[in-house]
Design a protein around this motif. Sequence first.
Motif, PDB file in Angstrom:
ATOM      1  N   GLY A  22      -2.838  -9.987   2.524  1.00 52.33           N
ATOM      2  CA  GLY A  22      -1.946  -9.065   2.721  1.00 52.33           C
ATOM      3  C   GLY A  22      -1.651  -7.936   1.936  1.00 52.33           C
ATOM      4  O   GLY A  22      -1.771  -8.104   0.689  1.00 52.33           O
ATOM      5  N   GLY A  23      -0.685  -6.873   2.577  1.00 53.20           N
ATOM      6  CA  GLY A  23      -0.487  -5.886   1.692  1.00 53.20           C
ATOM      7  C   GLY A  23      -1.560  -4.620   1.826  1.00 53.20           C
ATOM      8  O   GLY A  23      -2.788  -4.885   2.204  1.00 53.20           O
ATOM      9  N   ASP A  24      -1.100  -3.230   1.693  1.00 50.79           N
ATOM     10  CA  ASP A  24      -1.930  -2.108   1.853  1.00 50.79           C
ATOM     11  C   ASP A  24      -2.823  -2.241   0.709  1.00 50.79           C
ATOM     12  O   ASP A  24      -2.631  -2.572  -0.409  1.00 50.79           O
ATOM     13  CB  ASP A  24      -0.932  -0.813   1.891  1.00 50.79           C
ATOM     14  N   TYR A  25      -3.879  -1.206   1.031  1.00 49.74           N
ATOM     15  CA  TYR A  25      -4.958  -1.441  -0.220  1.00 49.74           C
ATOM     16  C   TYR A  25      -5.527   0.060  -0.069  1.00 49.74           C
ATOM     17  O   TYR A  25      -5.771   0.705   1.130  1.00 49.74           O
ATOM     18  CB  TYR A  25      -6.207  -2.607  -0.014  1.00 49.74           C
ATOM     19  N   ALA A  26      -5.957   0.363  -1.308  1.00 47.37           N
ATOM     20  CA  ALA A  26      -6.794   1.744  -1.377  1.00 47.37           C
ATOM     21  C   ALA A  26      -7.848   1.619  -2.503  1.00 47.37           C
ATOM     22  O   ALA A  26      -7.194   1.290  -3.657  1.00 47.37           O
ATOM     23  CB  ALA A  26      -6.009   2.903  -1.694  1.00 47.37           C
ATOM     24  N   LEU A  27      -9.143   1.398  -2.047  1.00 54.91           N
ATOM     25  CA  LEU A  27      -9.966   1.126  -3.180  1.00 54.91           C
ATOM     26  C   LEU A  27     -11.097   2.440  -3.064  1.00 54.91           C
ATOM     27  O   LEU A  27     -11.674   2.779  -1.959  1.00 54.91           O
ATOM     28  CB  LEU A  27     -11.073   0.052  -2.728  1.00 54.91           C
ATOM     29  N   THR A  28     -11.164   3.147  -4.357  1.00 54.06           N
ATOM     30  CA  THR A  28     -12.171   4.309  -4.218  1.00 54.06           C
ATOM     31  C   THR A  28     -13.251   4.042  -5.369  1.00 54.06           C
ATOM     32  O   THR A  28     -12.774   3.881  -6.512  1.00 54.06           O
ATOM     33  CB  THR A  28     -11.181   5.495  -4.491  1.00 54.06           C
ATOM     34  N   PHE A  29     -14.155   4.625  -5.001  1.00 56.88           N
ATOM     35  CA  PHE A  29     -15.337   4.330  -6.132  1.00 56.88           C
ATOM     36  C   PHE A  29     -15.650   3.045  -7.008  1.00 56.88           C
ATOM     37  O   PHE A  29     -15.779   2.645  -7.989  1.00 56.88           O
ATOM     38  CB  PHE A  29     -15.326   5.364  -7.207  1.00 56.88           C
ATOM     39  N   CYS A  30     -15.395   2.157  -5.880  1.00 62.44           N
ATOM     40  CA  CYS A  30     -15.302   0.638  -6.433  1.00 62.44           C
ATOM     41  C   CYS A  30     -16.725   0.106  -6.027  1.00 62.44           C
ATOM     42  O   CYS A  30     -17.237   0.138  -5.008  1.00 62.44           O
ATOM     43  CB  CYS A  30     -14.177  -0.185  -5.852  1.00 62.44           C
TER      44      CYS A  30
END
Length: 105
Positions: A22-30
């Motif tokens: 759980g928990g919000d997530y933000a993955l960029t250029f991964c």
Amino acid sequence: MMVGIGCESRSNTGNGYNNASGGDYALTFCLGYANAADGFNINTTQDEGSLVNCTSNGNTGAATDGASIAFSPHLIYNCIFSSNGNYGINASADSSATRINYCDF
């Protein structure tokens, strides 16, 4: 919240990125590659997040997906899902609010 910019997860015996707890997530250029399970495992129940400009490649377990998502609203934008063991993206449960744009499978 799980946040990653320009990160790499490879050669793991499980998922590359795992947000199933759980928990919000933000993955960029991964990058998530050469893992024994999903490149990105995002199976949260009430949270939301985004994969932007990410790559999931060569995750080769028998039931392995480039990304496994469920439930929440997700934004998957301009990502590559290639040479994974099963689906590029496996959207299950109620993932009707998910938006997938400009991705390569």
